[in-house]
Design an enzyme around this catalytic site. Structure first.
Site, PDB file in Angstrom:
ATOM      1  N   CYS A 216      22.355   7.981 -34.654  1.00  0.00           N
ATOM      2  CA  CYS A 216      23.521   7.794 -35.259  1.00  0.00           C
ATOM      3  C   CYS A 216      24.306   6.500 -35.385  1.00  0.00           C
ATOM      4  CB  CYS A 216      24.617   8.828 -34.702  1.00  0.00           C
ATOM      5  SG  CYS A 216      25.038   8.786 -32.865  1.00  0.00           S
TER       6      CYS A 216
ATOM      7  N   HIS B  20      28.960  10.577 -30.575  1.00  0.00           N
ATOM      8  CA  HIS B  20      28.651  10.595 -32.028  1.00  0.00           C
ATOM      9  C   HIS B  20      29.211   9.348 -32.783  1.00  0.00           C
ATOM     10  CE1 HIS B  20      26.647  11.586 -35.811  1.00  0.00           C
ATOM     11  NE2 HIS B  20      27.845  11.958 -36.278  1.00  0.00           N
TER      12      HIS B  20
ATOM     13  N   ASP C 140      30.331   9.461 -42.460  1.00  0.00           N
ATOM     14  CA  ASP C 140      29.170   9.686 -41.399  1.00  0.00           C
ATOM     15  C   ASP C 140      27.650   9.781 -42.273  1.00  0.00           C
ATOM     16  OD1 ASP C 140      27.685  10.415 -39.458  1.00  0.00           O
ATOM     17  OD2 ASP C 140      29.007  11.954 -38.750  1.00  0.00           O
TER      18      ASP C 140
END
Length: 684
Positions: A273, A331, A354
């Protein structure tokens, strides 16, 4: 004599400075921002330009779209259309200059333009030029306008930053080089738009839509991962990175984008991530869209969209992998700044995007742009992907204890505070975090500091099944754990009743990756504790370095305690997930006050081994605009407590605040040690 055009001068130094794109000068391409004029000068031969009989016309092209502009003597600018004009106060007949201004809603991309000179005898002389057009956060009429200069410097121009990882009680700052001014990065970012499915399917429509940062950001979000297209990065959370590079080894975006372009746009292996987010931040800053990397600690991945995450434990405190839902210790995504005219009023500003492939949006693995204001106010009726992001920061956690045979639920409790415990980004102009949790959710007492929190699961009448708990249990660390030192913690047991109890206590520690359930138990302890009526007893425990070093490394620890009251069969659980802070590399500059462009400098990198056994590894040192390429050094086995010093040289190529960073990948333990030093490069 006939008029001839000898040369088209794009006035690179002047235009790059005016458009704040000087950093891209190594590409030798004219890079400009929409809504601001740029100068073009013609070098004529044969005879001078005659304003009475000669005229200029410009044809500007992107793909098959074009606009033809007469060059006027009016400087009046219209932000809604292309314009070309001559400044009559600054006009040389042999070297006539004119300015081209794009509208503030022009499409981002590579343009060509044709200059045509028409003479009195109908002669037409032509010449060509090229430029790259970016969004303009300095222009108040651009959709990406951000109002303060320090924000523009941080979120558009800064080529280095910090990513935040670990846990909210022990945040790890990881240096990252965004590398937007490194050779070939600009070209790679523009190629990303060209090879996107949207462009390949309908080039004309794609060029037209590139005027809108909402559209651009969704294209980029999808193209950073390779799940639906020829995207930049392939994700890997298996722990097996033999076919590529461990995501923890990356230190900047430049290497990734260069490898992707050099391979003919094959995905780079591997990303997780923070790598996805950091590379997207680079692309957005290159395109002129303000962008920052954001970390959400205790981030929920709610697969069934019920805003509830279920966690399962055994009766002895071992966490079980029984749910598709999960809590990632952290995250990482990005926020981009833009207006949202598609959503009406009140949704402008920071938008969540994202690129990590988790769930599909519109059939594609991308996420956002979701307005942060909409997430805070639970406006799940708006575009894009607001329910998913809302769950990431607001879901409840239900903790379930199963019987030994895992056939019966023996205890259920819930926690409404743990998810989204800390949301942060790098502070403007400072190497520390900025707490932005209050932007995403209504917090009881917003504060800029991080406070450690005892990870206890509170009892809740809705889940107590009518049985009052006679024993309470609390678990907390004595301090943030540091590599090479024991993990010290305490367990507090409370007897709430007026009768003595013999309580069974089970302690369990498991290693876990930040986004996965834990692996097998590596440390456990069991016992029976006698509690007098109404007594409170505190147990002090330690996990020694030799017990965790070989299994944890860059991973985290899930520590849990279950207290069992044999008389009532009540089971009470408390847990804590934490990281062990790795040692830092120390970087010192020999003559810090005299760092200037094109002058060789010396720095030293120092590492002291805090582990209980010898370590060896490879040291990598890099710095955008400081070093042409990474320097690598092999570190021989270093005994516990030993120190190694490595001297390196670097030669800055640009003015400004730059980051010199180092990372040491240890070969006999799963740890990457990092360090950074901000370097101020001044003019002589």
């Amino acid at each position: 004599m006939e008029l001839k055009i000898q040369n088209v001068n794009l006035e690179l130094p002047e235009n790059l400075q005016r458009h704040r794109t000087t950093g891209f000068s190594s590409s030798r391409v004219l890079v400009v921002r929409r809504g601001t004029p740029f100068r073009v000068t013609l070098q004529l031969a044969g005879r001078p330009f005659n304003p009475q009989t000669d005229s200029l016309r410009i044809k500007v092209m992107i793909g098959h779209l074009y606009v033809v502009l007469p060059v006027t003597f009016s400087k009046r600018e219209l932000s809604s259309q292309w314009k070309a004009f001559i400044d009559p106060e600054d006009f040389n007949l042999w070297r006539p200059s004119f300015f081209i201004t794009s509208p503030t809603s022009a499409s981002v991309g590579n343009y060509t333009f044709q200059v045509s000179v028409f003479t009195q005898n109908s002669q037409r002389i032509c010449a060509l030029g090229k430029f790259t057009l970016l969004c303009n956060p300095w222009c108040s009429e651009d959709a990406v306008y951000i109002p303060f200069e320090d924000q523009r410097q941080e979120y558009v121009q800064s080529d280095s930053g910090l990513l935040f990882m670990g846990t909210c009680m022990n945040v790890v700052s990881r240096p990252w080089s965004f590398d937007q001014y490194e050779p070939s990065v600009l070209e790679a970012c523009l190629n990303l738009l060209q090879i996107s499915p949207q462009h390949q399917k309908n080039k004309r429509m794609d060029y037209m839509n590139r005027s809108n940062p909402v559209y651009i950001s969704r294209v980029v979000s999808a193209m950073i991962n390779c799940e639906d297209d020829r995207g930049v990065l392939k994700g890997n959370w298996s722990g097996d990175f033999k076919q590529g590079i461990n995501p923890s080894m990356w230190t900047g975006s430049g290497d990734i984008l260069e490898q992707w372009a050099r391979s003919g746009f094959s995905p780079v292996k591997y990303g997780q991530c923070w790598v996805y987010a950091a590379v997207m931040c680079t692309v957005m800053r290159v395109l002129g869209i303000p962008c920052r990397v954001v970390t959400n600690f205790n981030s929920a991945h709610d697969t069934n969209e019920n805003l509830v995450i279920e966690e399962y434990y055994s009766e002895t405190g071992q966490k079980l992998n029984l749910s598709r839902d999960s809590i990632w210790n952290f995250h990482v995504w990005v926020e981009c700044w833009m207006s949202r005219n598609d959503l009406g009023t009140g949704m402008d500003g920071w938008q969540v995007l994202d690129p990590t492939p988790q769930e599909r949006s519109g059939g594609v693995f991308c996420c956002g742009p979701a307005p942060v204001k909409a997430i805070r106010n639970r406006r799940i009726d708006l575009f894009y992907d607001i329910p998913f992001v809302y769950a990431e920061v607001n879901a409840d956690i239900h903790t379930i204890i199963l019987s030994r045979a895992q056939s019966e639920v023996v205890s259920v409790s819930k926690d409404t505070e743990r998810v989204g415990a800390l949301i942060c980004t790098k502070a403007i102009g400072l190497p520390r975090l900025q707490n932005i949790t209050g932007d995403y959710k209504h917090v009881k007492s917003p504060t800029s500091t991080i406070t450690s929190r005892t990870s206890t699961i509170s009892d809740d009448s809705a889940f107590s099944r009518g049985k009052p708990k006679g024993v309470l249990v609390f678990l907390a660390l004595d301090k943030s754990p540091i590599a090479g030192e024991p993990v010290s913690f305490f367990v507090k047991l409370v007897n709430k009743q007026s009768v003595a109890k013999m309580v069974k206590v089970h302690l369990n520690a498991q290693a876990k990756e930040y986004n996965h359930g834990p692996s097998d138990t590596f440390w456990e302890k069991h016992g029976v504790i006698e509690l007098a009526p109404r007594e409170v007893k505190v147990l002090h425990e330690q996990i020694l370095p030799g017990q965790y070093e070989d299994v944890v490394g860059d991973d985290l620890i899930n520590l849990a305690v279950v207290a069992v009251d044999p008389t009532s069969q009540d089971r009470v659980l408390a847990s804590e997930e934490f990281n062990i802070a790795a040692p830092q590399l120390n970087i010192q500059i020999a003559d810090e006050g005299s760092v200037m462009p094109n002058k060789e400098q010396t720095a030293t990198v120092t590492f002291t081994n805090p582990f209980s056994h010898p370590v060896s590894g490879v040291l990598a040192v890099a710095g955008a605009s400081l070093m042409h390429s990474k320097a690598y050094f092999r570190m021989l086995p270093l005994h516990p407590g030993g120190t190694v010093v490595q001297q390196i040289t670097f030669t800055p190529s640009m003015l400004g605040n730059k980051m010199l960073q180092a990372s040491l990948s240890l070969t006999n333990i799963n740890v990457t040690v990092t360090g950074f030093k901000m370097v101020s490069v001044r003019s002589a």
